[in-house]
Design a protein around this motif. Structure first.
Motif, PDB file in Angstrom:
ATOM      1  N   THR A  21       0.645  -1.403   0.105  1.00 28.79           N
ATOM      2  CA  THR A  21       0.333  -0.238   0.394  1.00 28.79           C
ATOM      3  C   THR A  21       0.725   1.155   0.162  1.00 28.79           C
ATOM      4  OG1 THR A  21      -0.108   0.124   2.410  1.00 28.79           O
ATOM      5  CG2 THR A  21      -1.834  -1.158   1.634  1.00 28.79           C
ATOM      6  N   LEU A  29      -4.248  -0.132  -6.794  1.00 30.86           N
ATOM      7  CA  LEU A  29      -4.121  -1.169  -5.696  1.00 30.86           C
ATOM      8  C   LEU A  29      -5.152  -2.010  -6.413  1.00 30.86           C
ATOM      9  CD1 LEU A  29      -2.996  -2.660  -2.943  1.00 30.86           C
ATOM     10  CD2 LEU A  29      -4.588  -0.943  -1.791  1.00 30.86           C
ATOM     11  N   ARG A  59      -6.987  -0.849   1.263  1.00 30.91           N
ATOM     12  CA  ARG A  59      -5.763  -0.491   2.103  1.00 30.91           C
ATOM     13  C   ARG A  59      -6.240  -1.099   4.092  1.00 30.91           C
ATOM     14  NH1 ARG A  59      -2.655   2.851  -0.467  1.00 30.91           N
ATOM     15  NH2 ARG A  59      -3.132   3.773  -1.766  1.00 30.91           N
ATOM     16  N   ASP A  63      -3.206  -4.073   5.484  1.00 26.17           N
ATOM     17  CA  ASP A  63      -3.092  -3.300   6.656  1.00 26.17           C
ATOM     18  C   ASP A  63      -3.293  -3.698   7.916  1.00 26.17           C
ATOM     19  OD1 ASP A  63      -1.143  -2.686   4.169  1.00 26.17           O
ATOM     20  OD2 ASP A  63      -1.685  -1.056   4.612  1.00 26.17           O
TER      21      ASP A  63
END
Length: 155
Positions: A21, A29, A59, A63
Motif C-alpha cells: 500500500t 491497488l 488498504r 494492513d
C-alpha cells in the motif's frame, strides 16, 4: 453482458503479484487486485473500493491486523492463496452481515463497502441508507460502479 468473463492474456495470470500500500494509489491497488479477474461485478466493486478515499477499504484489508483479529473467526479480506490476490467477497459479506460493528467506520465508508459487496451479490444494500450517507462524489462513483457491473468497462 452481465458477468461475462473477459479473455485473459497468458502474461496476466502467469506473474505473481506483490501487494503493497506504500506509494500506491487506491486505483493502482484496485488494478493490482483485478489481475486475472474477468467477472465484471467483481471488477466494478473492487474499482469502487479503490476509488473510495484513495483505497480506504483495500488498504485496511491489507494492513489493518486489528480488523482481521476483531472478527470472531479466521478471516482474510484479501485472498492471497493464488498468484493473483483479490478481494475475498465472502469474508467481506460475513463481516457486514454478522459483525458490522468491528469495521469501526463512518456511515459513508460502510455504505460504500455494502454497495460494493452488493454488486457481487454477497449482500443486499439499503439504497436509502447508501444515498443518504454518500456525498456527491461517492454517489457518482457508486453509479459508475453499477454501470460497470452491468455493462462492463464503459467510458
Amino acid at each position: 453482458m452481465l458477468g461475462r468473463p473477459r479473455a485473459l492474456h497468458h502474461q496476466e495470470w502467469e506473474k505473481p503479484v506483490t501487494l503493497t500500500t506504500e506509494c500506491t494509489t487506491g486505483d493502482e491497488l484496485a488494478e493490482n487486485l483485478l489481475r486475472g479477474i474477468g467477472n465484471e461485478q467483481m471488477r466494478a466493486a473492487t474499482r469502487l473500493l479503490g476509488a473510495h478515499r484513495d483505497g480506504y477499504w483495500l488498504r485496511r484489508f491489507l494492513d489493518d491486523r486489528e480488523l482481521a483479529e476483531a472478527v470472531n473467526q479466521p478471516c482474510q479480506f484479501i485472498d492471497r492463496a493464488d498468484t493473483s490476490p483479490s478481494v475475498d467477497w465472502n469474508a467481506v459479506a460475513l463481516v457486514l452481515v454478522t459483525q458490522p460493528w468491528v469495521l469501526k467506520c463512518s456511515g459513508s465508508e460502510q455504505a460504500v463497502l455494502e454497495f460494493a459487496a452488493s454488486l457481487v451479490g454477497k449482500t443486499s444494500v439499503n439504497l436509502h441508507k447508501a444515498i443518504n450517507a454518500a456525498d456527491e462524489d461517492e454517489f457518482e462513483r457508486m453509479l459508475r460502479a453499477m454501470r460497470q457491473a452491468a455493462y462492463g468497462d464503459v467510458a
